[in-house]
Design a protein around this motif. Structure first.
Motif, mmCIF file in Angstrom:
data_model
loop_
_atom_site.group_PDB
_atom_site.id
_atom_site.type_symbol
_atom_site.label_atom_id
_atom_site.label_comp_id
_atom_site.label_asym_id
_atom_site.label_seq_id
_atom_site.Cartn_x
_atom_site.Cartn_y
_atom_site.Cartn_z
ATOM 1 N N LYS A 1 -3.806 7.208 19.942
ATOM 2 C CA LYS A 1 -2.719 7.366 19.277
ATOM 3 C C LYS A 1 -2.427 6.237 18.685
ATOM 4 C CE LYS A 1 2.255 8.608 19.873
ATOM 5 N NZ LYS A 1 2.941 7.258 19.685
ATOM 6 N N GLU A 2 -2.284 5.181 19.443
ATOM 7 C CA GLU A 2 -1.754 3.721 19.070
ATOM 8 C C GLU A 2 -2.784 3.017 18.165
ATOM 9 O OE1 GLU A 2 0.765 1.275 21.677
ATOM 10 O OE2 GLU A 2 1.119 2.924 22.942
ATOM 11 N N LEU A 3 -4.003 3.280 18.407
ATOM 12 C CA LEU A 3 -5.008 2.823 17.782
ATOM 13 C C LEU A 3 -4.829 3.462 16.282
ATOM 14 C CD1 LEU A 3 -7.436 0.985 17.061
ATOM 15 C CD2 LEU A 3 -8.949 2.783 18.259
ATOM 16 N N ALA A 4 -4.629 4.637 16.036
ATOM 17 C CA ALA A 4 -4.628 5.181 14.848
ATOM 18 C C ALA A 4 -3.354 4.746 13.954
ATOM 19 C CB ALA A 4 -4.421 6.666 14.893
ATOM 20 N N GLU A 5 -2.154 4.535 14.909
ATOM 21 C CA GLU A 5 -0.957 3.977 14.389
ATOM 22 C C GLU A 5 -1.389 2.331 13.709
ATOM 23 O OE1 GLU A 5 2.104 3.937 17.340
ATOM 24 O OE2 GLU A 5 2.118 6.194 17.010
ATOM 25 N N ALA A 6 -1.825 1.724 14.777
ATOM 26 C CA ALA A 6 -2.165 0.393 14.206
ATOM 27 C C ALA A 6 -3.255 0.221 12.659
ATOM 28 C CB ALA A 6 -3.102 -0.398 15.067
ATOM 29 N N LEU A 7 -3.688 1.499 12.619
ATOM 30 C CA LEU A 7 -4.886 1.298 11.474
ATOM 31 C C LEU A 7 -4.240 1.881 10.163
ATOM 32 C CD1 LEU A 7 -8.162 2.817 13.387
ATOM 33 C CD2 LEU A 7 -8.031 0.711 12.144
ATOM 34 N N HIS A 8 -3.198 2.571 10.552
ATOM 35 C CA HIS A 8 -2.510 3.237 9.267
ATOM 36 C C HIS A 8 -2.248 2.336 8.079
ATOM 37 C CE1 HIS A 8 0.110 6.225 7.311
ATOM 38 N NE2 HIS A 8 0.848 5.419 7.058
ATOM 39 N N PRO A 9 -1.673 1.066 8.280
ATOM 40 C CA PRO A 9 -1.460 0.074 6.949
ATOM 41 C C PRO A 9 -2.875 -0.004 6.317
ATOM 42 C CG PRO A 9 -0.545 -0.741 9.118
ATOM 43 C CD PRO A 9 -1.419 0.560 9.438
ATOM 44 N N TYR A 10 -4.123 0.493 6.701
ATOM 45 C CA TYR A 10 -5.188 0.263 5.974
ATOM 46 C C TYR A 10 -5.848 1.286 5.584
ATOM 47 C CZ TYR A 10 -4.556 -4.045 8.612
ATOM 48 O OH TYR A 10 -3.918 -5.293 9.282
ATOM 49 N N LEU A 11 -4.888 2.727 5.948
ATOM 50 C CA LEU A 11 -5.398 4.062 5.301
ATOM 51 C C LEU A 11 -5.317 4.037 3.804
ATOM 52 C CD1 LEU A 11 -6.249 7.039 6.185
ATOM 53 C CD2 LEU A 11 -3.968 7.500 6.353
ATOM 54 N N ARG A 12 -6.256 4.453 2.935
ATOM 55 C CA ARG A 12 -6.016 4.485 1.647
ATOM 56 C C ARG A 12 -5.924 5.859 0.955
ATOM 57 N NH1 ARG A 12 -10.985 0.587 -1.049
ATOM 58 N NH2 ARG A 12 -12.137 2.382 -0.015
ATOM 59 N N ARG A 13 -5.402 6.070 0.114
ATOM 60 C CA ARG A 13 -4.884 7.295 -0.616
ATOM 61 C C ARG A 13 -6.230 8.480 -0.541
ATOM 62 N NH1 ARG A 13 -1.495 6.019 -5.964
ATOM 63 N NH2 ARG A 13 0.407 4.704 -4.811
ATOM 64 N N ASP A 14 -7.286 8.163 -0.555
ATOM 65 C CA ASP A 14 -8.323 8.939 -0.581
ATOM 66 C C ASP A 14 -8.899 9.280 0.957
ATOM 67 O OD1 ASP A 14 -9.629 6.511 0.205
ATOM 68 O OD2 ASP A 14 -11.202 6.490 -1.258
ATOM 69 N N GLY A 15 -7.950 8.805 1.895
ATOM 70 C CA GLY A 15 -8.384 9.368 3.166
ATOM 71 C C GLY A 15 -9.270 8.314 3.970
ATOM 72 N N THR A 16 -9.876 7.224 3.172
ATOM 73 C CA THR A 16 -10.676 6.194 3.980
ATOM 74 C C THR A 16 -9.942 5.096 4.482
ATOM 75 O OG1 THR A 16 -10.808 4.998 1.859
ATOM 76 C CG2 THR A 16 -12.505 6.708 2.286
#
Length: 288
Positions: free
Chosen positions: A258-273
């Motif tokens: 959960k926390e890793l996904a939250e930390a990665l969220h700023p690097y999530l692009r519109r196409d889902g990558t």
């Protein structure tokens, strides 16, 4: 961040992370390992790796760097002691049964340290012309421990003046993944004695080389962006590094996910990558 963002470290004395090591090794080989291909290729191009090269890969893991060198015609030997599961994948990739009609007799995969190489092959084996240690250092406090010993053990196997290439993370301001790795340190706070995040320092690689009796002789930087097909792919890839083991032991897998996904969220692009630019540094040193 190895190595290494790659190098695996024990989570705590006497404790074993609650993970499937075979699945993790597969995630490493299928997702994370390829992120360092630009580094491997830049080094091989600069060192003119080809049919005349006899390469020794320290900490070879699942063998992608060795495979790329072999595709250039090099004779390759890989040695690793940290993950039997990754080493099994390296054997699948590189040993004769895996190559079929293209079987190579000048490829070896050795479990253990460089000192085990002579015992695993012919004592008259020619000296290596290139040694690589591609597991990047400069991510965790103390993550270069043990590397000096490996280099000292490998030096007698290489020719006089042979190049030895070490890798490390670049400046933290140019490595966006560093912010994500801090999650591991925060979650594993009760176990911080096993290693905490720290920014890479300018002379990390030079200090390791000099302690091992090697003479620095050039360096370079390579962009190695971490790109993932989706968030699940990114989480699995980063977990496969082993850098979150202490956090898993201190909390639980679902909390870390959960926390890793939250930390990665700023690097999530519109196409889902998921896309994280990084810069790695390599040092070329020479054997005495």
């Amino acid at each position: 961040m190895t190595p290494t963002l790659v190098r695996q470290h024990p989570s705590h004395a006497g404790e074993v992370p609650r993970v499937d090591l075979c699945a993790r090794a597969r995630d490493w080989s299928e997702i994370q390992e390829r992120m360092l291909v630009p580094l491997y290729e830049a080094v091989y191009e600069r060192m003119e790796v080809g049919p005349g090269t006899r390469l020794l890969g320290l900490g070879c893991g699942s063998g992608l760097a060795l495979l790329l060198a072999a595709s250039r015609g090099a004779a390759v030997t890989g040695v690793d002691h940290s993950s039997p599961e990754r080493l099994a994948l390296a054997r699948e990739r590189l040993l004769p049964d895996a190559w079929g009609a293209r079987a190579r007799t000048d490829t070896r995969i050795v479990a253990g340290s460089p000192r085990d190489i002579a015992a695993a092959g012919d004592a008259e084996t020619p000296a290596f012309t290139l040694v690589t240690a591609f597991e990047p250092i400069g991510c965790l406090a103390g993550d270069s421990e043990g590397l000096g010993g490996l280099l000292q053990a490998a030096t007698p196997l290489a020719g006089h003046g042979a190049p030895v290439v070490l890798a490390g993370w670049g400046p933290p301001e140019r490595c966006t993944t560093s912010s994500v790795l801090r999650v591991a340190t925060r979650l594993a706070d009760p176990l911080r004695s096993t290693g905490s995040w720290r920014p890479a320092l300018r002379d990390d690689l030079e200090e390791v080389a000099q302690r091992a009796g090697l003479k620095p002789d050039g360096s370079g930087r390579v962009a190695c962006p971490f790109g993932y097909a989706d968030m699940d792919n990114a989480v699995r890839g980063l977990l496969s590094t082993g850098l979150f083991d202490a956090a898993i032991s201190a909390t639980d897998q679902s909390q870390v996910d959960k926390e890793l996904a939250e930390a990665l969220h700023p690097y999530l692009r519109r196409d889902g990558t998921v896309w994280m630019p990084n810069v790695f540094r390599y040092l070329i040193a020479r054997t005495p």
